[in-house]
Structures are given as C-alpha cells and as structure tokens.
Enzyme design. Structure first.
Site, PDB file in Angstrom:
ATOM      1  N   ASP A  38       0.839  -1.198   0.000  1.00  0.00           N
ATOM      2  CA  ASP A  38       0.000   0.000   0.000  1.00  0.00           C
ATOM      3  C   ASP A  38       0.873   1.246   0.000  1.00  0.00           C
ATOM      4  O   ASP A  38       1.941   1.247  -0.630  1.00  0.00           O
ATOM      5  CB  ASP A  38      -0.943  -0.038   1.214  1.00  0.00           C
ATOM      6  N   HIS A  71      -3.800   5.967   3.706  1.00  0.00           N
ATOM      7  CA  HIS A  71      -4.570   4.806   3.251  1.00  0.00           C
ATOM      8  C   HIS A  71      -3.942   3.509   3.759  1.00  0.00           C
ATOM      9  O   HIS A  71      -4.625   2.629   4.298  1.00  0.00           O
ATOM     10  CB  HIS A  71      -4.648   4.804   1.722  1.00  0.00           C
ATOM     11  N   SER A 265     -11.373  -1.334   0.038  1.00  0.00           N
ATOM     12  CA  SER A 265      -9.999  -1.352   0.555  1.00  0.00           C
ATOM     13  C   SER A 265      -9.957  -1.761   2.019  1.00  0.00           C
ATOM     14  O   SER A 265      -8.961  -2.338   2.485  1.00  0.00           O
ATOM     15  CB  SER A 265      -9.360   0.034   0.413  1.00  0.00           C
TER      16      SER A 265
END
Length: 736
Positions: A38, A71, A265
């Site tokens: 990520d 994120h 996600s």
C-alpha cells in the site's frame, strides 16, 4: 478473558465477523506476518509498536515506509491494530505487519486525514516486487487494497509464485458499484482483481464491502463471474482515522466527531486478518485450505447459496474455526461423533456422571485441525427406575405344574397386554398380532438321578433356575430385590441352564450358564431414540455355587463370571473411546435361618469386581468394585394358610470405587503431526446410595391371589438428588 472493552466497541469488523471465538482459542495472529502492499504506514503509531516486520521497505523508491497518505495505515489498522486499550482493535492484533510501500513517488503527497480516498498510483512492476518480498519474508497473506483495469504479466507471475508458495492473496473487489467509475462494470470485480484471481487460482479471495447490517455496500462491486471466490466483509463506515497515533477527533458546530472511512480497501484487511488467525491457530493448513475454509464457512447472504452479488457470503470467523467434516481422535483413526453421548451409565453407577468429569481430549477435523473436545460434557446417566408402575403393569401370569421328578413353569402375557418401554421382547407363539396368549418365559427342571438335577429356561435368568434346583425358600417382594444375582443393570436372558449334584454330607454343587443382553440404562442415539428403545448388547455368564444346610441354617456360596461383549457393568462407552467390553467377577454369600418359631431371617451379600477390556483408549488400571446386600425377615401362614408376610431392607448393586482410565490425546504437535497422551480417569462411583425398605404380604383371597406391599426407596437409582420413592401396591388376580 474479556475482549468486550471500549476499544473493542470502537472497532468495526471483529464483532460483526465473530473474531472473539478465535481470540478465545488463543488465535490473535501472533507469529504470523500480514503483508500490506500500500502507501506505507505511520511508523510512530502505538498501534504497530514492535510489530513492523524488519523486511518492510519502499519497493517504489528509497523514501522509507513512513506514510505520506494514510490509506496504508488505515488498511493496516483494520487488519492488525494493537490490543492496547486505546483506539481500535485489529482483527489479528498480535500479527506482524510487513509494510511494502508501493505508491509511485510524488503521487500521494496531497492527501489529508479528512480525505481518505486513494489518489495514489502504483506500477505493476512495483506491486510484483512487493509480492516477491512478501514470499521471501514468509508472509502468510498479502493484502492488496488497490486495483485497476488490468494486471501486467509481471504482476500475474508474482501472484502465481505466491500461490505456489502457499501465500494467500486478498484483493479488494473495487469501488465502482454505483456505476460512477469509467469503464467499470458494477456487477463484476475490477479486471485487476479478476486477473489476479485467475493467476493465483484457489489461493486468492476477492473481497467486497458490506455495511453494519450485512447488506452489500452501494459502492462495492459485486461478485459477478468471480462468485466462487468472492467474500463480503465490513468496509462501510469503519472507525477511525488517526492523527499523531490517536483517533482523530474533530470539532464543528454540533460538537466533536470522528472520521470514518469506507471502501472495499477496508473490507479486504478484515479477511486478511482472518487468514492470519487461521494460520496461527492451525499451522498445518495450506493457503488453499485457508481460502476454502473461509469461503465455505461464510454466512449466506442474498440469494440462497453462491450468488452473483454476495458470492459465497459474508465472513464468519466463528464458523471458520468450527470443525469441518468427520472428526477423528488425534493419534488414531477412531471417528468421534461430536454431540453424541460419550457414555451412558448403568443403574449401578447412579449419579456418577451427574456433575460431569474431566475427560478432555484432542480431535482432528477433515483438515487435520486439532480441537480440544470435552467428552465429559456428553456423559448420560441411567434413568432411575420408579418400579411401582412397572410391577403393577406386568400383565402376566405364572403357570406351573409337575411332580417330584419334573416341573414345568410358564410366564404368560395376558390378552391385550404389551411390553413396557421395550424392556421385554415377548416370544410369540405365532406371527399374528392378535394372539390371545404369549409365552414370555418358560422353565423346565428335571431330576435325572437321585442326586442330580438339570434345569433349562428360556427368557429367564439362571438365578431363579438355580434357586429352584437348590430348593431355596425365598419371600416374595415386589420392589426390594435380593442381592444374589443383581448385576447392576437390566439384563434380559435368552437362555439359561443349570446342573446341580449332591456331592455328599448335605452339600450341593451347582453349575450354571446364561446368555442374554444388557439393556442400556438410558435412551441413546439415532433410530433407537426415535423408537423410544434402549440399545442392547450381548452378555454371557458362568457360575458355580455350593449350598449346605446346618440344621435350621441354610447357606449358599457362589462365584459368577459375567462377560460383556460391548458394555462395562451395563454402561455404554462410545466407539471413539475404544471400550470393548468387560469381565465381572461376583462373589455371593447367602444364609437363611428359622428363628422364633415360624419366622425366617435371610441375608445375602454380593461383592463384584469389574475389569474393562484394554484396547483403544482404555488403559491399565480400569478396574472397579461394587456391592449389594439384602436382609429380610419373613413368615409363612401369618394370617391364613398359604400366605406369607415379610420385611426386607436392601441396597441394589452399586459401584463403590474405581473407574476407567483412558489414555487420551491431550496435546497435538502440528510439526510432527503427532499427539501427546495423558491419563484421564473416569470415576464410576456414584455419590448417592439407594436403600429400599419393603413390607409385603401375599396369599389367597376371594378365590384368587392377592398381594399388598408398602415400600420406601431412599435416593432411588443411587442418585443423591433424586426424590424419595414411596408407595403402596395392591393387586388381586384370579387364575384360569
């Protein structure tokens, strides 16, 4: 351990997906590595302190793993946030996190905590490199909360290598479910996810998002053609965004607020965390097996079965941790039927099973996953028999005839009678159900020379046959039994025979044998329970006894060997425990003496010793003792000629000490696939002790036969908590 804390309550996913069941088994992700490909991570966050894998790296540059965009941190929080009484709790809160930063340099710097959309971009070659690092770092699962229209050859080859190495790949289904993403079919996962699934085969799970109620999120792309590998998990309104290592709390005109994030996600790491829990708990599982278990155990949603919206259903960790298929005893091949009675006690064992006993062992399911199973939780006691109804409902008559050389006796069922509760299986004279009379038992005694007698009986035990040959005089009682011949369980005889010979000086020697069945003391499994019938198993006995009279004193000494093919003193033990019968030795002593004119005092004592056959899990030292006794005082011709009156106090056969030792598998080593064994002792001695007192009269009355009985049973069935059983029995019958 209490997992329901404020930290748990703030966490979205663990409760909804049943993670507590795994945590209570000790599965927290400890020792398992989750690779998160990520945008890096907040390295200063206390949620990952001491658990960032040393092989973590930036595969797209040399920036290090410290995030520019949060994120990656939020994904890692869902999968593995620490259990530290602060913030939120991750699905696998003790797992190591292999941080593989793969965002292209310069593409993520504009994101803020208030904007958690993934605006970063990734190169397939960098993702492929990250997957290879995960393989070499022995990660059990790779989380890919990213996507695109397609995947390159380099990416697909890396996924194939991961699959071949047994690594599970979890990939988000995509956020184009509302049709607002160009070139995206909302009814199919992204082309990226589908391509990875095809490359990785059965080691890949595609994850869509559901809300708190388990409904597919509007933004989530559906299962479509990938339904067989698609799983739903919580990805909508997931708490929380962090700032400086703590949950971000904002202020507005309405007061304070927390930021939540949504997207497939964040559904994907719920599943990645579940993979880590299974991998820790069951290190023998392959990646393919973990995927199979998670998919097959999913909670069904949408249309029944696999469908194009929810795929296989919604992540259910509690179900994933439950045994699947046939369970077998660790270290052996015996099938363990979970939920079936481990044992059924006999009457002699009374309430020995009432409080439960430690009989824990290790069983394996179809995936060779080890589970501790408490066989002691499935112990069933015998039903205490309240005998009055059974005695008065016997509906049978005794008919006899004979002379000094030969005697015949029959027990015949009255017309319209039926056996009670399956304890008596009558011998019909013809197959028609309307037969007016049925022979329940028959006995023949024959003197073959002045000193020798022989007896043969059908459906009647050897004890009564021997008593007839010995010409012993016994008072008749309805409720209180005599110790001699008491086996501690209901036994139905098929055939018995006896041979008595007078060997001189007033001594008689009697040999006898009997074959029959032991009836279980309680209903047991399957069809037998549906029919309200007790199962039965073969028994045989051989006995020798000597009798002698010393003036007014009659004495008998006896020795009986009782063989049980499947039961242990009438108790049943499941096949998985390996009990295969027992040998019982009973020592009997009896005496009767005329006292005070017409009165007779009698006493009988039985001492038993049982040894369970070794085999299966039954170990050495599986021995126990039992005893019974009865004392009575009786008189004939009390009120009128031909009657009898008596009083008896008796204890039915009762286990006094000992039990069965089982060599149980108590541990399991996944590395060697071998079980460790330890002894578990199952006590068969009850705490209760039945003592029965009865006063009975029997004699001729009004052209028939009458009887009256007053009885009291303390702790019937050897159950200490059982209410006392008292009653009066009156009967009158006229012969034919």
């Amino acid at each position: 351990m209490n997992f329901r804390t404020p930290e748990f309550d703030r966490s979205d996913g663990p409760d909804q997906h049943g993670a507590i069941s795994a945590w209570q088994r000790g599965a927290t992700g400890n020792g398992v590595t989750i690779a998160v490909v990520d945008t890096g991570i907040d390295t200063a966050s206390p949620e990952f302190a001491g658990r960032i894998h040393p092989n973590s790296r930036d595969v797209a540059g040399n920036r290090g793993i410290q995030q520019e965009d949060d994120h990656g941190t939020n994904v890692a929080l869902v999968a593995a946030a620490a259990r530290n009484n602060s913030g939120i709790l991750g699905m696998a809160f003790d797992a190591s996190v292999l941080v593989l930063r793969a965002d292209r340099v310069g593409t993520c710097g504009t994101d803020t905590p208030e904007d958690t959309s993934l605006g970063c971009s990734f190169l397939d070659t960098d993702i492929a490199t990250a997957i290879d690092v995960a393989i070499s770092s022995q990660a059990r699962v790779v989380n890919l909360s990213l996507g695109g229209a397609r995947a390159s050859r380099a990416m697909l080859d890396a996924v194939r290598r991961a699959s071949q190495a047994g690594v599970v790949v979890v990939v988000a289904a995509g956020n184009g479910g509302e049709g607002d993403v160009a070139d995206t079919d909302p009814n199919q996962p992204t082309g990226f996810a589908s391509a990875l699934r095809a490359a990785g085969g059965d080691n890949v799970i595609i994850v869509g998002s559901v809300n708190e109620g388990g409904t597919i999120s509007g933004f989530s792309q559906r299962a479509g053609n990938e339904a067989d590998w698609y799983l739903g998990a919580r990805g909508e309104r997931v708490c929380c965004v962090y700032e400086n290592g703590q949950i971000f709390v904002g202020q507005d005109q309405d007061g304070s607020f927390r930021l939540l994030f949504s997207g497939t996600s964040f559904a994907a790491p719920q599943v990645a965390g579940a993979v880590a829990l299974l991998a820790q708990a069951f290190p023998n599982l392959t990646g393919q097996q973990i995927v199979e278990i998670l998919l097959s155990s999913a909670r069904d949603a949408g249309d029944a079965g696999t469908d194009t919206t929810y795929g296989r259903g919604i992540l259910d960790i509690a179900s994933a941790f439950a045994p699947v298929g046939a369970t077998t005893m660790a270290g052996g091949t015996a099938v363990v039927r979970v939920g079936v009675d481990s044992a059924v006690a006999s009457a002699a064992m009374g309430d020995a099973f009432a409080g439960g006993q430690n009989l824990r062992g290790i069983v394996l399911d179809k995936y060779a996953r080890a589970y501790e199973y408490d066989f002691g939780s499935r112990l069933r006691g015998a039903i205490p028999q309240y005998r009055l109804h059974a005695v008065l409902d016997s509906a049978s008559r005794h008919v006899s005839a004979g002379n000094g050389e030969t005697s015949l006796a029959f027990t015949i069922a009255d017309p319209g009678s039926r056996p009670r509760d399956g304890w008596i299986n009558q011998l019909r004279l013809s197959p028609e159900q309307a037969e007016s009379a049925r022979v329940l038992a028959a006995r023949l005694a024959l003197r073959i020379d002045p000193r020798t007698q022989i007896g043969l009986a059908m459906r009647e035990g050897a004890t009564g046959l021997v008593g007839q040959l010995q010409e012993s005089s016994r008072p008749a009682f309805l409720i209180a039994g005599q110790a001699n011949g008491d086996t501690g369980f209901e036994r139905v005889s098929a055939m018995s025979l006896a041979l008595r010979r007078e060997v001189g000086a007033g001594v008689g020697l009697t040999l006898s044998a009997e074959s029959g069945d032991a009836w279980l003391g309680n209903l047991h499994r399957g069809a037998a329970m549906a029919r309200r019938e007790r199962e039965r198993f073969a028994t045989r006995s051989f006995a020798v006894s000597a009798d002698r009279a010393f003036g007014p004193l009659e004495t008998v000494l006896g020795l009986t060997w009782l063989q049980e093919d499947r039961t242990v003193l009438g108790g049943y033990f499941d096949d998985s425990l390996g009990a295969s019968g027992a040998d019982n030795l009973f020592l009997d002593a009896g005496a009767a003496m005329d006292v005070a004119g017409e009165w007779t005092f009698g006493a009988n004592v039985r001492q038993g010793y049982t040894r369970a056959h070794r085999g299966g899990l039954v170990a050495a030292g599986s021995n126990f003792a039992s005893n019974a006794w009865s004392f009575d005082l009786s008189r004939r011709d009390t009120l009128r000629s031909g009657d009898s009156f008596g009083f008896r106090i008796a204890q039915p056969l009762r286990v006094t000490g000992g039990g069965i030792n089982f060599a149980m598998p108590v541990s399991y080593d996944y590395a060697t696939t071998s079980a460790g064994f330890g002894l578990r002792h199952l006590s068969l001695a009850p705490t209760g002790r039945e003592v029965t007192g009865e006063m009975a009269w029997r004699g001729p009355l009004w052209w028939g036969e009458a009887s009256a009985s007053l009885f009291y049973r303390r702790q019937p069935g050897h159950y200490a908590a059982a209410p006392d059983d008292t009653g009066v029995a009156l009967s009158w019958r006229r012969g034919f």
